[in-house]
Write a protein that holds these residues in place. Sequence first.
Motif, short mmCIF file in Angstrom:
data_model
loop_
_atom_site.label_atom_id
_atom_site.label_comp_id
_atom_site.label_asym_id
_atom_site.label_seq_id
_atom_site.Cartn_x
_atom_site.Cartn_y
_atom_site.Cartn_z
N LYS A 125 -1.13 -9.69 3.47
CA LYS A 125 -0.89 -10.58 4.61
C LYS A 125 0.42 -10.22 5.30
O LYS A 125 0.50 -10.25 6.54
CB LYS A 125 -0.84 -12.03 4.12
CG LYS A 125 -0.67 -13.04 5.25
CD LYS A 125 -0.72 -14.47 4.72
CE LYS A 125 -0.58 -15.48 5.85
NZ LYS A 125 -0.62 -16.88 5.34
N THR A 169 0.52 -9.10 9.22
CA THR A 169 1.17 -10.00 10.19
C THR A 169 2.57 -9.57 10.60
O THR A 169 3.03 -9.94 11.69
CB THR A 169 1.24 -11.43 9.63
OG1 THR A 169 2.00 -11.43 8.41
CG2 THR A 169 -0.15 -11.97 9.36
N LYS A 170 3.27 -8.82 9.75
CA LYS A 170 4.68 -8.50 10.01
C LYS A 170 4.95 -7.01 10.30
O LYS A 170 6.02 -6.69 10.81
CB LYS A 170 5.53 -8.91 8.81
CG LYS A 170 5.42 -10.37 8.41
CD LYS A 170 5.96 -11.30 9.48
CE LYS A 170 5.93 -12.75 8.99
NZ LYS A 170 6.42 -13.70 10.02
N SER A 181 3.74 -4.28 12.43
CA SER A 181 2.88 -3.95 13.57
C SER A 181 2.61 -2.46 13.72
O SER A 181 1.64 -2.06 14.38
CB SER A 181 3.51 -4.48 14.86
OG SER A 181 4.80 -3.90 15.06
#
Length: 294
Positions: free
Chosen positions: A165, A169-170, A172
């Motif tokens: 996750k 999400t962090k 890119s």
Amino acid sequence: MLRAVMSEEVGKALRSVVERVNQAAARRPKILPAVPPRLVAVSKTKPPEMVVEAYRQGQRNFGENYVNELVDKASDPLILDSCPEIKWHFIGHLQKNNVNKLLGVPNLFLVETVDSAKLAERVNSSWQRLRGASTQRLKVMVQINTSGEQSKHGLPPEETVNTVKHIVTKCSALHFSGLMTIGRYGYDLTLGPNPDFQMLLSRRQEVCDSLKLPLEDVELSMGMSTDFEHAIEVGSTNVRVGSVIFGSRLYPNSAANTPNPSPAPSPAPSPEKTTKTVSEEAAKKMQHLTVSEH
């Protein structure tokens, strides 16, 4: 003459492995995603000439365990000239101080051994800096220590979902491609399906359920020279095979295979360092071992 012999041996071995990969894929249960397995030829300690011969036989994906050896091999003029479509996989333990060096490798395709959120962040920031304005994301896998052995690198299984996750999400600049495990060495397949492979299947299901990802979009890198057929049968989409293709390796008591060694503890034995010959009896039993996704 020597080159002709080498070409014949590598070609024959590679064709045999490709056929075994295809046959194992055909035996997979229909409940598994129909993802054709990728064969990664592990060329560790082997000369550039052998890589070129395998490439000429149609092989494109190659794996290396040590950053310095991968840098040297990927930058070798013979490989650069003869293998324009080569795809390099890094399959060894990655230390943070070697990230920049690794990411500068020509034709780097996939880093299979991201084993922490902090390492993912380092790889992400380095890739952003090195690639500048390019929008190309770097493919990475998250390595899981499914066997729980202290000698193995990788995340504890229970940290899998949170780490994936974090990457999704962090980070890119990274593309999460799947999960990877080495697993315990020498598991006796006559005892039943490999529990390390079952563990990775289970963690993939958890990741997909939690992050709403399609099962077929999350690869599984598991299986080596002694058990790649079984790994494919139970769901592997990426197998790392070295000695069966290139022959056994010699490991002299020197730093030759780990250039510029640091005083840090030595990494765990590589997936291809210990090779065994699977008996015909075990191979026959292995053909019938399957596990479900749940």
